[in-house]
Design an enzyme around this catalytic site. Structure first.
Site, PDB file in Angstrom:
ATOM      1  N   PRO A  16      -1.868  -2.125   4.180  1.00  0.00           N
ATOM      2  CA  PRO A  16      -0.653  -2.610   4.848  1.00  0.00           C
ATOM      3  C   PRO A  16       0.413  -1.535   4.760  1.00  0.00           C
ATOM      4  O   PRO A  16       0.599  -0.933   3.700  1.00  0.00           O
ATOM      5  CB  PRO A  16      -0.255  -3.833   4.012  1.00  0.00           C
ATOM      6  CG  PRO A  16      -0.873  -3.612   2.670  1.00  0.00           C
ATOM      7  CD  PRO A  16      -2.130  -2.818   2.919  1.00  0.00           C
ATOM      8  N   GLN A  70      -0.065 -10.411   5.187  1.00  0.00           N
ATOM      9  CA  GLN A  70       0.452 -10.199   3.826  1.00  0.00           C
ATOM     10  C   GLN A  70       1.839 -10.829   3.693  1.00  0.00           C
ATOM     11  O   GLN A  70       2.731 -10.552   4.500  1.00  0.00           O
ATOM     12  CB  GLN A  70       0.543  -8.716   3.482  1.00  0.00           C
ATOM     13  CG  GLN A  70       0.872  -8.525   2.003  1.00  0.00           C
ATOM     14  CD  GLN A  70       1.203  -7.107   1.613  1.00  0.00           C
ATOM     15  OE1 GLN A  70       2.175  -6.538   2.092  1.00  0.00           O
ATOM     16  NE2 GLN A  70       0.392  -6.522   0.751  1.00  0.00           N
ATOM     17  N   CYS A 100       5.015  -4.105  -3.896  1.00  0.00           N
ATOM     18  CA  CYS A 100       6.121  -3.436  -3.201  1.00  0.00           C
ATOM     19  C   CYS A 100       7.235  -3.072  -4.183  1.00  0.00           C
ATOM     20  O   CYS A 100       7.742  -3.931  -4.906  1.00  0.00           O
ATOM     21  CB  CYS A 100       6.655  -4.337  -2.078  1.00  0.00           C
ATOM     22  SG  CYS A 100       7.988  -3.505  -1.177  1.00  0.00           S
ATOM     23  N   LYS A 139      -2.546  -7.861  -3.798  1.00  0.00           N
ATOM     24  CA  LYS A 139      -2.431  -6.391  -3.873  1.00  0.00           C
ATOM     25  C   LYS A 139      -1.359  -6.054  -4.899  1.00  0.00           C
ATOM     26  O   LYS A 139      -0.215  -6.489  -4.783  1.00  0.00           O
ATOM     27  CB  LYS A 139      -2.068  -5.812  -2.510  1.00  0.00           C
ATOM     28  CG  LYS A 139      -1.962  -4.288  -2.506  1.00  0.00           C
ATOM     29  CD  LYS A 139      -1.966  -3.762  -1.074  1.00  0.00           C
ATOM     30  CE  LYS A 139      -1.827  -2.252  -0.992  1.00  0.00           C
ATOM     31  NZ  LYS A 139      -0.450  -1.782  -1.204  1.00  0.00           N
ATOM     32  N   ASN A 200      -7.099   1.791  -4.317  1.00  0.00           N
ATOM     33  CA  ASN A 200      -6.156   2.396  -3.368  1.00  0.00           C
ATOM     34  C   ASN A 200      -5.316   3.484  -4.042  1.00  0.00           C
ATOM     35  O   ASN A 200      -4.923   3.345  -5.190  1.00  0.00           O
ATOM     36  CB  ASN A 200      -5.256   1.272  -2.812  1.00  0.00           C
ATOM     37  CG  ASN A 200      -4.067   1.768  -2.028  1.00  0.00           C
ATOM     38  OD1 ASN A 200      -2.923   1.478  -2.386  1.00  0.00           O
ATOM     39  ND2 ASN A 200      -4.294   2.506  -0.973  1.00  0.00           N
ATOM     40  N   ASP A 202      -4.140   7.702  -2.565  1.00  0.00           N
ATOM     41  CA  ASP A 202      -4.469   9.109  -2.331  1.00  0.00           C
ATOM     42  C   ASP A 202      -5.891   9.367  -1.851  1.00  0.00           C
ATOM     43  O   ASP A 202      -6.374  10.492  -1.979  1.00  0.00           O
ATOM     44  CB  ASP A 202      -4.208   9.959  -3.591  1.00  0.00           C
ATOM     45  CG  ASP A 202      -2.718  10.118  -3.881  1.00  0.00           C
ATOM     46  OD1 ASP A 202      -1.901   9.580  -3.107  1.00  0.00           O
ATOM     47  OD2 ASP A 202      -2.385  10.760  -4.888  1.00  0.00           O
ATOM     48  N   GLY A 224      -4.073   4.284   3.157  1.00  0.00           N
ATOM     49  CA  GLY A 224      -2.767   4.125   3.798  1.00  0.00           C
ATOM     50  C   GLY A 224      -2.381   5.366   4.571  1.00  0.00           C
ATOM     51  O   GLY A 224      -2.760   5.560   5.732  1.00  0.00           O
TER      52      GLY A 224
HETATM   53  C1  LIG Z   1       5.323   3.485   5.123  1.00  0.00           C
HETATM   54  C2  LIG Z   1       4.614   2.637   4.106  1.00  0.00           C
HETATM   55  C3  LIG Z   1       4.729   1.268   4.157  1.00  0.00           C
HETATM   56  C4  LIG Z   1       4.078   0.460   3.222  1.00  0.00           C
HETATM   57  N1  LIG Z   1       4.151  -0.898   3.344  1.00  0.00           N
HETATM   58  C5  LIG Z   1       3.420  -1.695   2.517  1.00  0.00           C
HETATM   59  C6  LIG Z   1       3.365  -3.102   2.720  1.00  0.00           C
HETATM   60  O1  LIG Z   1       3.926  -3.642   3.676  1.00  0.00           O
HETATM   61  N2  LIG Z   1       2.634  -3.832   1.826  1.00  0.00           N
HETATM   62  C7  LIG Z   1       1.966  -3.255   0.775  1.00  0.00           C
HETATM   63  O2  LIG Z   1       1.309  -3.962   0.001  1.00  0.00           O
HETATM   64  N3  LIG Z   1       1.981  -1.925   0.587  1.00  0.00           N
HETATM   65  C8  LIG Z   1       2.673  -1.140   1.435  1.00  0.00           C
HETATM   66  N4  LIG Z   1       2.629   0.219   1.285  1.00  0.00           N
HETATM   67  C9  LIG Z   1       1.756   0.807   0.241  1.00  0.00           C
HETATM   68  C10 LIG Z   1       0.383   1.132   0.818  1.00  0.00           C
HETATM   69  O3  LIG Z   1      -0.283  -0.043   1.231  1.00  0.00           O
HETATM   70  C11 LIG Z   1      -0.493   1.872  -0.215  1.00  0.00           C
HETATM   71  O4  LIG Z   1      -0.634   1.046  -1.340  1.00  0.00           O
HETATM   72  C12 LIG Z   1       0.104   3.214  -0.635  1.00  0.00           C
HETATM   73  O5  LIG Z   1       0.575   3.942   0.476  1.00  0.00           O
HETATM   74  C13 LIG Z   1      -0.923   4.070  -1.405  1.00  0.00           C
HETATM   75  O6  LIG Z   1      -2.043   4.331  -0.612  1.00  0.00           O
HETATM   76  P1  LIG Z   1      -2.268   5.761   0.135  1.00  0.00           P
HETATM   77  O7  LIG Z   1      -2.174   6.827  -0.920  1.00  0.00           O
HETATM   78  O8  LIG Z   1      -3.620   5.656   0.758  1.00  0.00           O
HETATM   79  O9  LIG Z   1      -1.153   5.896   1.139  1.00  0.00           O
HETATM   80  C14 LIG Z   1       3.298   1.045   2.188  1.00  0.00           C
HETATM   81  C15 LIG Z   1       3.191   2.437   2.137  1.00  0.00           C
HETATM   82  C16 LIG Z   1       3.817   3.230   3.071  1.00  0.00           C
HETATM   83  C17 LIG Z   1       3.656   4.729   2.998  1.00  0.00           C
END
Ligand SMILES: Cc1cc2nc3c(=O)[nH]c(=O)nc-3n(C[C@H](O)[C@H](O)[C@H](O)COP(=O)(O)O)c2cc1C
Length: 322
Positions: A16, A70, A100, A139, A200, A202, A224
């Site tokens: 998300p 979510q 969050c 999450k 989850n 990186d 993400g």
């Molecule tokens: C722009 C942005 C918005 C995000 N919004 C949410 C969200 O709405 N809900 C959530 O659980 N995590 C949110 N996250 C966290 C991501 O779901 C994820 O846990 C985080 O980016 C780490 O994963 P990654 O390294 O693959 O990016 C957000 C992350 C980013 C960068």
């Protein structure tokens, strides 16, 4: 592999991402091999009050399934009521946000602040599970800060309250997005529960996907930021984890995906919002190409589809060898 009754195919889900992973992006990522996807976090209070903006985030299309809605909040009754109301938008499951870090979410006791209050977190899961006849997932992060790493204990309590799967972003709330993933805590969560664990943080290509699997023993991955401007990352990971060869998309193929995504944004959000939001998506699709810095500045001026085509055409001319 199943999340309760839901059959999940593939290895990596789309995370998300509020303001980023909208319906258009989710559809494109599912088309390119994402295992499932999760909608943008939505306020349980907003949903129960009938707020239009909240409702617009909840819509689940047929081409993005399996998809979760979510929700976030700090009150079991409101969360349960909101979960029931999301059913109108036909999600395949409901995800509860306990990760969050944003002050407007965690400052009110929701999101990652629930990790500091496991009793409340558990009652929220229990209330939502009771309210809907769908799988309910959670999450979370690894904990609030380095002194309070409690994801394994909290995951156990969520499982006891009826959660169907747990996603762990391998950082504390205080780490926000600082470099470094705590693989060991994700592995401890996996050992602590019998429900699927989604790892989850990186994961950005085949190699980091393989590493996340082997370091944590997780059941699925969640991606993400690496999917921003690159829905092909799911095909790359699927190939790496099935021992298949992967051929990177050409620049033309990347831009075709961008055009498709922007067309869907126009359809779902209208021209004005689609064009504003396409600026950042177009800039992401230019990642790793020669001359990207200048072209990215031009993305800030996009007002119509032909601007996007013009920028991509320039990128193709400057990168004829890609
Ligand atoms: C722009 C942005 C918005 C995000 N919004 C949410 C969200 O709405 N809900 C959530 O659980 N995590 C949110 N996250 C966290 C991501 O779901 C994820 O846990 C985080 O980016 C780490 O994963 P990654 O390294 O693959 O990016 C957000 C992350 C980013 C960068």
């Amino acid at each position: 592999m199943k999340i309760k009754s839901l059959e999940i195919k593939g290895f990596a889900a789309l995370a998300p991402m509020a303001g980023v992973a909208d319906r258009a992006m989710r559809e494109i990522c599912m088309k390119h091999g994402a295992a499932f996807c999760v909608g943008e976090l939505t306020s349980s209070r907003g949903i129960t009050l009938g707020d239009k903006k909240s409702a617009s985030l909840l819509y689940c299309g047929e081409k993005e399934r399996p998809v979760a809605s979510q929700i976030f909040g700090n009150d079991p009754e409101i969360m349960a009521d909101a979960a029931k109301k999301t059913l109108e938008y036909r999600p395949d499951f409901i995800d509860i946000n306990m990760g969050c870090p944003a002050p407007k979410v965690a400052g009110n006791g929701g999101g990652s602040a629930l990790m500091k209050n496991p009793d409340l977190a558990e009652s929220i899961v229990r209330a939502v599970v009771k309210a809907v006849n769908l799988p309910v997932t959670v999450k979370m992060r690894t904990g609030w800060d380095g002194e309070h790493i409690n994801a394994p204990e909290l995951a156990e309590r969520c499982e006891a309250a009826g959660a169907a799967a747990i996603t762990v972003h391998g950082r504390t709330r205080m780490q926000m997005y600082a470099p470094g993933i705590d693989y060991e805590t994700i592995a401890r969560v996996k050992r602590a529960v019998n429900i699927p664990v989604i790892a989850n943080g990186d994961v950005k290509d085949g190699e980091s996907a393989r590493y996340m699997y082997s370091a944590t023993g997780c059941d699925f991955l969640m991606i993400g930021r690496a999917a921003q401007g690159n829905p092909f990352v799911f095909e790359e990971i699927n190939a790496a984890l099935s021992g298949r060869e992967y051929r990177r998309p050409t620049l033309e193929q990347r831009f075709e995906a961008l055009f498709e995504q922007v067309s869907l944004m126009q359809k779902y959000k209208g021209e004005h919002i689609a064009m504003l939001e396409s600026r950042k998506h177009t800039a992401w699709y230019l990642g790793g190409i020669c001359g990207a810095a200048k072209l990215r500045r031009e993305c800030g001026e996009i007002t119509c589809f032909s601007d996007i085509r013009r920028i991509c055409q320039k990128a193709l001319e400057q990168n004829a060898d890609m």
